[in-house]
Design a protein around this motif. Structure first.
Motif, PDB file in Angstrom:
ATOM      1  N   LEU A   1       3.298 -31.965 -14.764  1.00 31.99           N
ATOM      2  CA  LEU A   1       3.295 -32.365 -13.351  1.00 31.99           C
ATOM      3  C   LEU A   1       2.790 -33.804 -13.199  1.00 31.99           C
ATOM      4  N   ASN A   2       1.730 -34.117 -13.946  1.00 29.60           N
ATOM      5  CA  ASN A   2       1.193 -35.474 -13.921  1.00 29.60           C
ATOM      6  C   ASN A   2       2.239 -36.502 -14.311  1.00 29.60           C
ATOM      7  N   PHE A   3       2.952 -36.222 -15.420  1.00 26.49           N
ATOM      8  CA  PHE A   3       3.965 -37.170 -15.890  1.00 26.49           C
ATOM      9  C   PHE A   3       5.021 -37.382 -14.821  1.00 26.49           C
ATOM     10  N   ALA A   4       5.506 -36.278 -14.231  1.00 24.02           N
ATOM     11  CA  ALA A   4       6.561 -36.406 -13.224  1.00 24.02           C
ATOM     12  C   ALA A   4       6.055 -37.181 -12.013  1.00 24.02           C
ATOM     13  N   ALA A   5       4.797 -36.891 -11.591  1.00 26.72           N
ATOM     14  CA  ALA A   5       4.270 -37.547 -10.396  1.00 26.72           C
ATOM     15  C   ALA A   5       4.083 -39.045 -10.628  1.00 26.72           C
ATOM     16  N   TYR A   6       3.512 -39.403 -11.778  1.00 19.37           N
ATOM     17  CA  TYR A   6       3.323 -40.826 -12.079  1.00 19.37           C
ATOM     18  C   TYR A   6       4.655 -41.538 -12.136  1.00 19.37           C
ATOM     19  N   SER A   7       5.671 -40.870 -12.702  1.00 14.81           N
ATOM     20  CA  SER A   7       6.995 -41.470 -12.822  1.00 14.81           C
ATOM     21  C   SER A   7       7.591 -41.712 -11.457  1.00 14.81           C
ATOM     22  N   ARG A   8       7.394 -40.765 -10.545  1.00 14.10           N
ATOM     23  CA  ARG A   8       8.006 -40.842  -9.224  1.00 14.10           C
ATOM     24  C   ARG A   8       7.313 -41.887  -8.358  1.00 14.10           C
ATOM     25  N   PHE A   9       5.983 -41.947  -8.411  1.00 13.20           N
ATOM     26  CA  PHE A   9       5.260 -42.761  -7.428  1.00 13.20           C
ATOM     27  C   PHE A   9       4.856 -44.140  -7.950  1.00 13.20           C
ATOM     28  N   VAL A  10       4.565 -44.261  -9.234  1.00 14.61           N
ATOM     29  CA  VAL A  10       4.027 -45.522  -9.724  1.00 14.61           C
ATOM     30  C   VAL A  10       5.024 -46.283 -10.579  1.00 14.61           C
ATOM     31  N   ASN A  11       5.536 -45.657 -11.633  1.00 18.03           N
ATOM     32  CA  ASN A  11       6.165 -46.451 -12.685  1.00 18.03           C
ATOM     33  C   ASN A  11       7.671 -46.608 -12.548  1.00 18.03           C
ATOM     34  N   ASN A  12       8.316 -45.704 -11.797  1.00 19.42           N
ATOM     35  CA  ASN A  12       9.752 -45.817 -11.572  1.00 19.42           C
ATOM     36  C   ASN A  12      10.567 -45.988 -12.841  1.00 19.42           C
ATOM     37  N   ASN A  13      10.185 -45.307 -13.921  1.00 19.98           N
ATOM     38  CA  ASN A  13      11.074 -45.272 -15.087  1.00 19.98           C
ATOM     39  C   ASN A  13      11.292 -43.833 -15.499  1.00 19.98           C
ATOM     40  N   LEU A  14      12.227 -43.640 -16.447  1.00 23.77           N
ATOM     41  CA  LEU A  14      12.609 -42.277 -16.800  1.00 23.77           C
ATOM     42  C   LEU A  14      11.691 -41.650 -17.829  1.00 23.77           C
ATOM     43  N   GLU A  15      10.807 -42.454 -18.433  1.00 22.83           N
ATOM     44  CA  GLU A  15      10.041 -41.939 -19.574  1.00 22.83           C
ATOM     45  C   GLU A  15       9.173 -40.750 -19.188  1.00 22.83           C
TER      46      GLU A  15
ATOM     47  N   VAL B   1      -1.501 -45.152 -16.006  1.00 20.89           N
ATOM     48  CA  VAL B   1      -2.160 -46.454 -15.860  1.00 20.89           C
ATOM     49  C   VAL B   1      -1.324 -47.560 -16.487  1.00 20.89           C
ATOM     50  N   LEU B   2      -0.808 -47.311 -17.695  1.00 23.08           N
ATOM     51  CA  LEU B   2      -0.141 -48.392 -18.415  1.00 23.08           C
ATOM     52  C   LEU B   2       1.355 -48.466 -18.115  1.00 23.08           C
ATOM     53  N   GLY B   3       1.940 -47.400 -17.582  1.00 26.22           N
ATOM     54  CA  GLY B   3       3.325 -47.468 -17.141  1.00 26.22           C
ATOM     55  C   GLY B   3       4.373 -47.360 -18.221  1.00 26.22           C
ATOM     56  N   THR B   4       4.000 -47.003 -19.445  1.00 29.07           N
ATOM     57  CA  THR B   4       4.996 -46.875 -20.509  1.00 29.07           C
ATOM     58  C   THR B   4       4.475 -45.915 -21.560  1.00 29.07           C
ATOM     59  N   ILE B   5       5.416 -45.331 -22.362  1.00 30.97           N
ATOM     60  CA  ILE B   5       4.942 -44.460 -23.427  1.00 30.97           C
ATOM     61  C   ILE B   5       5.104 -45.120 -24.792  1.00 30.97           C
ATOM     62  N   ASN B   6       5.623 -46.349 -24.808  1.00 27.00           N
ATOM     63  CA  ASN B   6       5.855 -47.017 -26.085  1.00 27.00           C
ATOM     64  C   ASN B   6       4.574 -47.717 -26.545  1.00 27.00           C
ATOM     65  N   PHE B   7       4.198 -47.523 -27.803  1.00 23.68           N
ATOM     66  CA  PHE B   7       2.912 -48.044 -28.270  1.00 23.68           C
ATOM     67  C   PHE B   7       2.840 -49.573 -28.170  1.00 23.68           C
ATOM     68  N   THR B   8       3.942 -50.257 -28.540  1.00 22.74           N
ATOM     69  CA  THR B   8       3.908 -51.718 -28.525  1.00 22.74           C
ATOM     70  C   THR B   8       3.721 -52.245 -27.107  1.00 22.74           C
TER      71      THR B   8
END
Lengths: 101, 488
Positions: free
Chosen positions: A44-58, B186-193
């Protein structure tokens, strides 16, 4: 209006609930449910952060993989519990005390 | 994009070969009939498959570091040498299985298949470059390990070991994921680099979230290495599992976890700052506790297998010392340590396995007077024990010496003193078995069936590197320098 902090609050509650279940319950099936709660709070955390903050698919990718792997883990765990039940005829964690050092 | 993936595959041959070996072995096992006892062709294919995996990882040692599959995996000399160590550990565990009576005949193929699967997970973990691959690697490693621990189906101790392993494993991977999710937030990515680049610009408020999150992240890896606050599963699982499985657990998952931990430490915590201080502090406390608890618990054991299992916990603590200095020297010392530890522990477990098969248990008294009946095996076991304790001419000493050097270059004097004291404690229980072998009279004159010429020569072949690495370690390190063992 549902914001990021509501999601974070819910997932944190789920996490604490999972830990509490792991500590308090003595039934092995209930403990495995606790593990599922913890894994779902992370998803849930991953999905929420993706939706509200980071706007990427990861983040979404991570959530999907967590669901798949949690299912695999539950399958193997349940198989082991069934084997344990066949031998001991109980699923109480206190009965798994033969290997105490 | 498609071409990119195809090009990546050419760097990914060892892992693909390991997967192929696993599937091939499943098919080969399916062709055997129920009543067929010998599994000669099966084990031959297993050796061939694992051997080719090792050859390919060995040849990728000299290649420069590349990142493949859109930066999700990094293949560098460091990950390749960790893979070589893991494959070697798996090969030897498969050999012990093929000779051991501790696993029933029809379950041996299952062990080999599962062990190859664990190896695939470990290889993934050692070259992971983003959190998703790290998570998948840890889970591939863990889920198959649960099955391995409960391999003896009818045995209540074995299934109890599997149960405890899966419960602890589930909760620790959940906690790790929870930590990962906040790091991602916090960091906005899952890639280590990219994460390492993002870490440079974090503010104090973000650090307040990041530091506990990294602590939670450490739980998952610490569980795989079995370091102290997360080691509760280890003694039970090591005791309940069949002996070849214990031998396998004492090397392969540990090396994989250490490789991931080294990569994370170098990526995120190499820069001076609050994060670095916190991480090194936590790792030093964990490492010191791991060494001490492992050693103190090993003293009182009656069973040699349990003693070796506890001592593997303390060796993991020793290797953590090499991780926490976060330098090239530290990494090199960990590689050397795990390579020598592989040979030492496998030789010891092999001898113990044959004694266990003969007498049904492996208590210390079973080794009484072994030197009068099997001088070669006793000398090999004595050499291995001296080396594990870290006595000079053998490689265990050189490995420990490197760790101490790495610690002293960073001026961690207290840790060095704790590590030194622990070596003295370890001397007691390693030399106890040597004393029993040499000074006591034999209990019986029976021959031990496991000690045939083939097995004796394998044990001796494992002891040779223990001695040679202790004497010619400089040459080996030069070779390692030639292969440029460093982390990108």
């Amino acid at each position: 209006m549902i914001s990021l902090s509501s999601y974070l609050f819910i997932s944190f509650t789920l996490f604490i609930a999972g830990i509490a279940v792991m500590i308090a319950r003595k039934n092995i099936i209930a403990m495995m449910l606790g593990i599922e709660l913890i894994l779902n709070s992370a998803a849930l955390n991953f999905a929420a952060y993706s939706r509200f903050v980071n706007n990427n698919l990861e983040g979404h990718l991570m959530s999907l993989f967590i669901i798949v792997i949690a299912a695999a883990e539950a399958a193997v765990g349940l198989a082991i519990v069934i084997r344990f039940f066949q031998i001991k005829e109980t699923i109480h964690i206190d009965d798994a005390a033969q290997l105490q050092s | 994009m498609g071409q990119n993936y195809l090009a990546s595959l050419s760097h990914y041959v060892p892992e693909l070969l390991a997967c192929l070996t696993m599937f091939g072995l499943i098919l080969i096992e399916a062709t055997y009939k129920e009543e067929e006892k010998g599994r000669g062709f099966f084990f031959l294919s297993a050796y061939l498959g694992l051997g080719s995996v090792m050859t390919f990882s060995f040849f990728s040692l000299s290649k420069p570091a590349v990142t493949i599959f859109t930066n999700s995996l990094v293949i560098d000399p460091f990950s390749s040498i960790m893979k070589v160590i893991m494959v070697l550990g798996t090969l030897l565990a498969v050999y012990i299985t093929s000779q051991s009576k501790d696993i029933e005949g029809n379950l041996k193929p299952e062990f080999v298949i599962m062990a190859t699967g664990v190896l695939v997970g470990g290889m993934l973990l050692s070259s992971a470059n983003n959190m998703l691959v790290l998570f998948i690697g840890i889970e591939t490693l863990s889920i198959l390990s649960y099955v391995l621990a409960s391999l003896r189906k009818g045995d209540d101790r074995s299934s109890e070991a599997g149960l405890k392993y899966s419960l602890y494993g589930g909760i620790s991977s959940g906690i790790m994921l929870f930590g990962m999710s906040h790091i991602f937030g916090v960091l906005g990515t899952i890639n280590f680099t990219e994460m390492a680049a993002a870490l440079k610009g974090v503010e104090t408020a973000q650090l307040a979230i990041l530091m506990p999150s990294f602590l939670l992240f450490l739980v998952g890896l610490g569980y795989k290495i079995a370091c102290v606050p997360f080691h509760m599963w280890a003694p039970d699982v090591y005791e309940g599992s069949p002996l070849p499985v214990t031998a396998f657990f004492s090397i392969v998952p540990k090396v994989a976890g250490l490789a991931a931990l080294i990569r994370i430490s170098h990526n995120f915590f190499a820069v001076e700052g609050a994060l670095n201080i916190g991480w090194v502090g936590v790792l030093s406390i964990i490492g010191a506790l791991t060494m001490t608890v492992g050693n103190v618990s090993a003293i009182g054991q009656r069973s040699v297998k349990r003693m070796l299992a506890y001592s593997s916990i303390s060796h993991a603590g020793m290797m953590l010392m090499g991780v926490l200095v976060i330098s090239e020297l530290g990494t090199r010392s960990v590689i050397f340590y795990s390579l020598t530890y592989l040979f030492m522990t496998m030789a010891a477990f092999m001898v113990v396995s044959f004694v266990n098969d003969k007498y049904g248990n492996d208590h210390f008294e079973r080794f009484n007077g072994l030197i009068f009946r099997y001088p070669l095996m006793s000398i090999a076991l004595a050499v291995v024990m001296f080396s594990l304790a870290g006595i000079p001419p053998f490689s265990g000493f050189v490995a420990k010496f490197h760790i101490f050097t790495a610690l002293l270059t960073k001026k961690y004097y207290v840790l060095a003193i704790i590590a030194g004291l622990n070596s003295v404690v370890a001397l007691y229980y390693y030399l106890k078995i040597v004393r029993l072998m040499v000074l006591k009279d034999a209990e019986s004159k029976d021959t031990i069936g496991g000690f045939n010429i083939l097995n004796q020569s394998v044990v001796v072949a494992l002891t040779v590197p223990v001695v040679l690495l202790g004497v010619f370690w400089e040459k080996l390190l030069l070779m390692a320098d030639g292969a440029k063992i460093f982390i990108q």
